[in-house]
Write a protein that holds these residues in place. Structure first.
Motif, PDB file in Angstrom:
ATOM      1  N   LEU A 181      70.493  11.963  33.738  1.00 26.09           N
ATOM      2  CA  LEU A 181      70.091  12.252  33.156  1.00 26.09           C
ATOM      3  C   LEU A 181      70.602  10.261  33.185  1.00 26.09           C
ATOM      4  CD1 LEU A 181      69.036  13.489  29.464  1.00 26.09           C
ATOM      5  CD2 LEU A 181      69.207  10.870  29.849  1.00 26.09           C
ATOM      6  N   ASN A 182      71.567  10.379  32.705  1.00 24.47           N
ATOM      7  CA  ASN A 182      71.890   8.701  32.418  1.00 24.47           C
ATOM      8  C   ASN A 182      71.672   7.679  33.880  1.00 24.47           C
ATOM      9  OD1 ASN A 182      73.278   5.993  32.236  1.00 24.47           O
ATOM     10  ND2 ASN A 182      75.405   7.023  33.543  1.00 24.47           N
ATOM     11  N   THR A 183      71.390   7.908  35.073  1.00 27.43           N
ATOM     12  CA  THR A 183      71.062   7.437  36.801  1.00 27.43           C
ATOM     13  C   THR A 183      69.664   7.446  36.403  1.00 27.43           C
ATOM     14  OG1 THR A 183      72.478   8.905  37.814  1.00 27.43           O
ATOM     15  CG2 THR A 183      70.615   8.148  38.987  1.00 27.43           C
ATOM     16  N   ILE A 184      69.109   8.004  35.851  1.00 30.86           N
ATOM     17  CA  ILE A 184      67.422   8.198  35.324  1.00 30.86           C
ATOM     18  C   ILE A 184      66.986   6.732  34.722  1.00 30.86           C
ATOM     19  CG2 ILE A 184      65.174   9.258  35.265  1.00 30.86           C
ATOM     20  CD1 ILE A 184      66.268  12.064  36.405  1.00 30.86           C
ATOM     21  N   PHE A 185      67.572   6.630  33.830  1.00 35.39           N
ATOM     22  CA  PHE A 185      67.536   6.198  32.684  1.00 35.39           C
ATOM     23  C   PHE A 185      67.676   4.660  33.139  1.00 35.39           C
ATOM     24  CE2 PHE A 185      69.256   3.901  28.622  1.00 35.39           C
ATOM     25  CZ  PHE A 185      68.507   3.720  28.117  1.00 35.39           C
ATOM     26  N   ILE A 186      68.554   4.536  33.520  1.00 35.85           N
ATOM     27  CA  ILE A 186      69.425   3.305  33.854  1.00 35.85           C
ATOM     28  C   ILE A 186      68.220   3.017  34.878  1.00 35.85           C
ATOM     29  CG2 ILE A 186      70.787   1.327  35.159  1.00 35.85           C
ATOM     30  CD1 ILE A 186      71.160   2.700  31.939  1.00 35.85           C
ATOM     31  N   GLY A 187      67.718   3.675  35.981  1.00 38.69           N
ATOM     32  CA  GLY A 187      67.708   2.578  36.989  1.00 38.69           C
ATOM     33  C   GLY A 187      65.660   2.906  36.694  1.00 38.69           C
ATOM     34  N   ILE A 188      64.914   3.507  35.184  1.00 42.88           N
ATOM     35  CA  ILE A 188      63.568   2.680  34.956  1.00 42.88           C
ATOM     36  C   ILE A 188      64.148   1.096  34.817  1.00 42.88           C
ATOM     37  CG2 ILE A 188      62.141   3.607  33.184  1.00 42.88           C
ATOM     38  CD1 ILE A 188      62.282   5.849  33.383  1.00 42.88           C
ATOM     39  N   LEU A 189      64.864   1.046  33.722  1.00 41.48           N
ATOM     40  CA  LEU A 189      64.776  -0.215  33.189  1.00 41.48           C
ATOM     41  C   LEU A 189      65.282  -1.386  33.984  1.00 41.48           C
ATOM     42  CD1 LEU A 189      67.739   0.771  29.801  1.00 41.48           C
ATOM     43  CD2 LEU A 189      65.145   0.856  30.507  1.00 41.48           C
ATOM     44  N   ILE A 190      65.946  -0.341  34.790  1.00 38.97           N
ATOM     45  CA  ILE A 190      66.406  -1.979  35.786  1.00 38.97           C
ATOM     46  C   ILE A 190      65.559  -2.278  37.460  1.00 38.97           C
ATOM     47  CG2 ILE A 190      67.887  -2.087  38.280  1.00 38.97           C
ATOM     48  CD1 ILE A 190      70.018  -0.682  37.052  1.00 38.97           C
ATOM     49  N   GLU A 191      64.502  -1.610  36.657  1.00 39.08           N
ATOM     50  CA  GLU A 191      63.012  -2.067  38.222  1.00 39.08           C
ATOM     51  C   GLU A 191      62.100  -2.550  37.281  1.00 39.08           C
ATOM     52  OE1 GLU A 191      62.488   0.515  41.759  1.00 39.08           O
ATOM     53  OE2 GLU A 191      62.478   2.115  40.104  1.00 39.08           O
ATOM     54  N   SER A 192      62.286  -1.905  36.377  1.00 36.69           N
ATOM     55  CA  SER A 192      61.151  -2.505  34.775  1.00 36.69           C
ATOM     56  C   SER A 192      61.604  -3.669  34.189  1.00 36.69           C
ATOM     57  CB  SER A 192      61.071  -1.624  33.712  1.00 36.69           C
ATOM     58  OG  SER A 192      62.181  -1.368  32.910  1.00 36.69           O
ATOM     59  N   PHE A 193      62.096  -3.625  33.963  1.00 39.48           N
ATOM     60  CA  PHE A 193      63.606  -4.996  32.695  1.00 39.48           C
ATOM     61  C   PHE A 193      62.285  -6.320  33.603  1.00 39.48           C
ATOM     62  CE2 PHE A 193      66.788  -3.176  30.273  1.00 39.48           C
ATOM     63  CZ  PHE A 193      65.522  -3.365  28.708  1.00 39.48           C
ATOM     64  N   PRO A 194      63.043  -6.634  35.035  1.00 31.26           N
ATOM     65  CA  PRO A 194      62.068  -8.421  35.584  1.00 31.26           C
ATOM     66  C   PRO A 194      60.838  -8.283  35.329  1.00 31.26           C
ATOM     67  CG  PRO A 194      63.564  -6.668  37.121  1.00 31.26           C
ATOM     68  CD  PRO A 194      63.403  -5.382  35.896  1.00 31.26           C
ATOM     69  N   PHE A 195      59.746  -7.199  35.099  1.00 31.83           N
ATOM     70  CA  PHE A 195      58.281  -6.938  35.118  1.00 31.83           C
ATOM     71  C   PHE A 195      57.995  -7.315  34.035  1.00 31.83           C
ATOM     72  CE2 PHE A 195      58.376  -5.350  39.435  1.00 31.83           C
ATOM     73  CZ  PHE A 195      57.624  -6.115  39.962  1.00 31.83           C
ATOM     74  N   LEU A 196      59.591  -6.951  33.298  1.00 30.11           N
ATOM     75  CA  LEU A 196      58.478  -7.001  31.305  1.00 30.11           C
ATOM     76  C   LEU A 196      58.876  -8.950  31.263  1.00 30.11           C
ATOM     77  CD1 LEU A 196      57.767  -6.042  28.394  1.00 30.11           C
ATOM     78  CD2 LEU A 196      60.700  -5.259  28.773  1.00 30.11           C
ATOM     79  N   ILE A 197      59.566  -9.192  31.929  1.00 30.07           N
ATOM     80  CA  ILE A 197      60.693 -10.900  31.122  1.00 30.07           C
ATOM     81  C   ILE A 197      59.805 -11.618  31.978  1.00 30.07           C
ATOM     82  CG2 ILE A 197      61.959 -11.963  31.730  1.00 30.07           C
ATOM     83  CD1 ILE A 197      64.367  -9.706  32.065  1.00 30.07           C
ATOM     84  N   ILE A 198      58.961 -10.630  33.346  1.00 27.66           N
ATOM     85  CA  ILE A 198      57.651 -12.140  33.840  1.00 27.66           C
ATOM     86  C   ILE A 198      56.487 -11.992  32.818  1.00 27.66           C
ATOM     87  CG2 ILE A 198      56.178 -12.262  35.430  1.00 27.66           C
ATOM     88  CD1 ILE A 198      58.523 -11.306  37.380  1.00 27.66           C
ATOM     89  N   GLY A 199      55.997 -11.087  32.113  1.00 25.64           N
ATOM     90  CA  GLY A 199      54.955 -10.515  31.061  1.00 25.64           C
ATOM     91  C   GLY A 199      55.098 -11.444  30.346  1.00 25.64           C
ATOM     92  N   VAL A 200      56.277 -10.908  29.828  1.00 29.09           N
ATOM     93  CA  VAL A 200      56.246 -11.531  28.529  1.00 29.09           C
ATOM     94  C   VAL A 200      56.175 -13.645  28.431  1.00 29.09           C
ATOM     95  CG1 VAL A 200      57.456 -10.257  27.392  1.00 29.09           C
ATOM     96  CG2 VAL A 200      58.923 -12.197  27.937  1.00 29.09           C
ATOM     97  N   LEU A 201      57.189 -14.042  29.572  1.00 30.44           N
ATOM     98  CA  LEU A 201      56.770 -15.219  29.409  1.00 30.44           C
ATOM     99  C   LEU A 201      55.569 -15.940  29.913  1.00 30.44           C
ATOM    100  CD1 LEU A 201      59.802 -15.596  32.023  1.00 30.44           C
ATOM    101  CD2 LEU A 201      59.455 -17.317  29.752  1.00 30.44           C
ATOM    102  N   ILE A 202      54.723 -15.270  31.100  1.00 27.47           N
ATOM    103  CA  ILE A 202      53.406 -15.286  30.918  1.00 27.47           C
ATOM    104  C   ILE A 202      53.070 -15.423  29.827  1.00 27.47           C
ATOM    105  CG2 ILE A 202      51.093 -14.882  32.505  1.00 27.47           C
ATOM    106  CD1 ILE A 202      53.041 -14.178  35.241  1.00 27.47           C
ATOM    107  N   SER A 203      52.490 -14.322  29.297  1.00 29.47           N
ATOM    108  CA  SER A 203      51.781 -13.873  28.400  1.00 29.47           C
ATOM    109  C   SER A 203      52.607 -15.011  26.733  1.00 29.47           C
ATOM    110  CB  SER A 203      52.471 -12.664  26.941  1.00 29.47           C
ATOM    111  OG  SER A 203      51.659 -12.382  26.201  1.00 29.47           O
ATOM    112  N   SER A 204      53.573 -16.232  26.786  1.00 28.61           N
ATOM    113  CA  SER A 204      53.501 -16.277  25.721  1.00 28.61           C
ATOM    114  C   SER A 204      53.190 -17.871  26.459  1.00 28.61           C
ATOM    115  CB  SER A 204      55.203 -16.772  25.555  1.00 28.61           C
ATOM    116  OG  SER A 204      55.641 -15.928  25.552  1.00 28.61           O
ATOM    117  N   LEU A 205      53.246 -18.485  28.020  1.00 34.62           N
ATOM    118  CA  LEU A 205      52.343 -19.463  28.377  1.00 34.62           C
ATOM    119  C   LEU A 205      51.162 -19.610  27.901  1.00 34.62           C
ATOM    120  CD1 LEU A 205      53.558 -21.726  30.250  1.00 34.62           C
ATOM    121  CD2 LEU A 205      52.636 -20.941  31.920  1.00 34.62           C
TER     122      LEU A 205
END
Length: 534
Positions: free
Chosen positions: A238-262
């Motif tokens: 469970l720990n492996t799956i959970f951390i794996g999802i966050l590591i892969e998705s956070f960069p796109f979330l950050i890019i998304g909110v930056l472009i959205s704010s822009l």
């Protein structure tokens, strides 16, 4: 968002209008639309520079017309201001005005932000003897008490006035107004403190959540459970799956909110409304591709849609834009491609099915129209968007000021949508690890049931569309690809988060109809594409 109301109270000649002029010099850089209601006028007037500003409207309340809730609502409906400044008549009861604003029907659309009491130090003792009760009420309820003309009385006299005011109002801020600048500095610092505290609270909550999850998943390592017949290896998975999802998705979330704010800072909602075509064919085309050029953030899509309807854009076109924008968003397309490497067909099908659902839903609203005047609530442009940009956080002039607020807005939005990603990733991990495989296999063999389950999960998880593909991929070992498609198509269109925002602007009939149409069209479209391609 709700319209903020600032109240300036004090007796005639105390300097209320001068204080409003000074505050407007600060607020004008926020590009807010402001309505000033003057219940009395003295020698000082609102400066011509502000009267000629298209974002500032000044109303002088006629003597025969009371300042009641209906009058305030009429102004809000007419101008949709970000802020209303009330210059109250000093002889009127502040208590009664606050009771009116605290009415249930008003709290839904307005929030009392700051109450400023302006006192003429030269007349303080005289007024206490003549209208003491009224003056004390003004001081008690004020957030800020300004002691004007403090330099016109002796230092000892000023000290006595401060002491009396402090006894009456122990929590408010008292400003000795010898210089105009002190009030402007107070406003600016007060806003910064509120934003810093708000961001700090969100950061603390997110950190505590992550720490709690980490402890929950790893505490068993420190416990000797050899004698218990329990397989705790599942927690490591469970720990492996959970951390794996966050590591892969956070960069796109950050890019998304930056472009959205822009986009949100440089391309205002009014600009989108202004250039949205009213021709049926062109409005449909704009609604479909608009999300490519205006990838607005989750806190902005519903406000844009309700404003489109209010400005005369047909409801069917606005609905199509709201449903299509999260799907055709370039960040969503990129994250989907990255989440399913070597499978461009998944990106294509998500895009195609999403557009089909948006267009068909819009056509249904075209064929069976809703009355826009009934569907959208009064004061529809007032929402609970709590981001610093929508709530008037100061944007300094120049490119540096805009860049600064872009990052601050992106930070707020990241914490707003990040919690849904963390909760969604955790629930997805628990769902896959803790539910027996036999049950999942039986469900996945039932195509219709599995599609419905994944659509319901998407509705409940409320994950941001810029990162939901990674959570969807985590289900790929348990569910078929058509079920995964149900998750990725419905989630960005309707979920709990969006429905709550819609309820602020649209009536229940419209929301229920929209949910029914989108859910059924999405389910039918996925089943149809399943028969043809999967």
């Amino acid at each position: 968002m709700k319209t903020q109301i600032d109240i300036f109270t004090g007796f005639l000649g105390s300097g209320k209008t001068s204080m409003i002029n000074e505050m407007l010099e600060e607020y004008i850089v926020y590009e807010e639309k402001i309505v000033i209601i003057q219940c009395e006028t003295g020698e000082e007037e609102i400066k011509d520079d502000f009267i000629n500003n298209r974002n500032i409207i000044v109303y002088k309340l006629p003597k025969e017309k009371p300042l009641d809730n209906l009058y305030i609502k009429e102004i809000a409906e007419k101008y949709s201001p970000h802020r209303i400044i009330i210059e109250q008549n000093g002889m009127d009861s502040l208590d009664k005005l606050l009771n009116k604003l605290n009415h249930k029907g008003m709290r839904k659309y307005f929030v009392t932000n700051t109450i400023v009491n302006v006192i003429d130090c030269r007349k303080f003792h005289m007024l206490m003897g003549i209208v003491g009760d009224n003056l004390m009420t003004q001081i008690v309820y004020s957030d800020i008490v300004i002691l004007n003309y403090g330099d016109k009385v002796t230092a000892e006299e000023l000290k006595k006035i401060k002491r009396k005011v402090k006894i009456i109002n122990k929590s408010g801020s008292i400003i000795d107004f010898e210089s105009i600048g002190s009030f402007k500095e107070y406003i600016d610092e007060d806003r910064k403190e509120k934003w810093i505290k708000k961001s700090s609270d969100k950061l603390s909550l997110l950190m505590l959540t992550c720490i709690a999850i980490y402890l929950f998943l790893n505490i068993f390592k420190a416990i000797d459970l050899v004698n218990l017949n329990v397989d705790f290896s599942k927690f490591h998975i469970l720990n492996t799956i959970f951390i794996g999802i966050l590591i892969e998705s956070f960069p796109f979330l950050i890019i998304g909110v930056l472009i959205s704010s822009l986009i949100q800072i440089f391309v205002t909602r009014d600009m989108i409304v202004k250039y949205f075509p009213k021709n049926k064919v062109l409005s449909f085309l704009m609604a479909i591709v608009g999300g490519v050029f205006f990838p607005v953030c989750d806190c902005a899509i519903v406000p844009v849609v309700s404003r489109l309807v209010k400005k005369g854009v047909p409801l069917y076109a606005a609905v199509t834009f709201m449903l299509a924008a999260p799907i055709v968003n370039p960040i969503v397309i990129a994250s989907t491609y990255y989440a399913f490497p070597g499978q461009p067909s998944i990106v294509l099908f998500r895009l195609l099915i999403g557009i089909v659902v948006a267009v068909v839903s819009g056509l249904i609203f075209l064929i069976f129209p809703e009355n826009e005047g009934i569907s959208i609530k009064n004061l529809d442009s007032q929402y609970n968007c709590s981001c610093i940009y929508c709530n008037g956080y100061r944007i300094d002039k120049g490119i540096k000021g805009k860049i600064s607020v872009i990052f601050k807005h992106a930070g707020e939005e990241f914490f707003d949508v990040g919690k849904f990603l963390i909760i969604g990733a955790l629930l997805a991990s628990i769902f896959q690890v803790m539910i027996p495989k036999s049950i999942l296999e039986n469900v996945s063999n039932l195509e219709v049931t599995s599609i419905l389950i994944m659509m319901i999960i998407a509705f409940l998880f409320s994950v941001c569309s810029s990162s939901d593909a990674f959570i969807a991929r985590s289900f790929s070992n348990q569910f078929s690809m058509n079920s995964i498609m149900g998750f990725m198509v419905l989630g960005p269109m309707v979920d709990i988060k969006n429905l709550l925002m819609l309820s602020e602007s649209f009536n229940k009939r419209f929301i229920v109809k929209l949910l029914f149409i989108v859910f059924n069209i999405a389910f039918s479209a996925i089943c149809f594409f399943t028969i043809l391609f999967f």
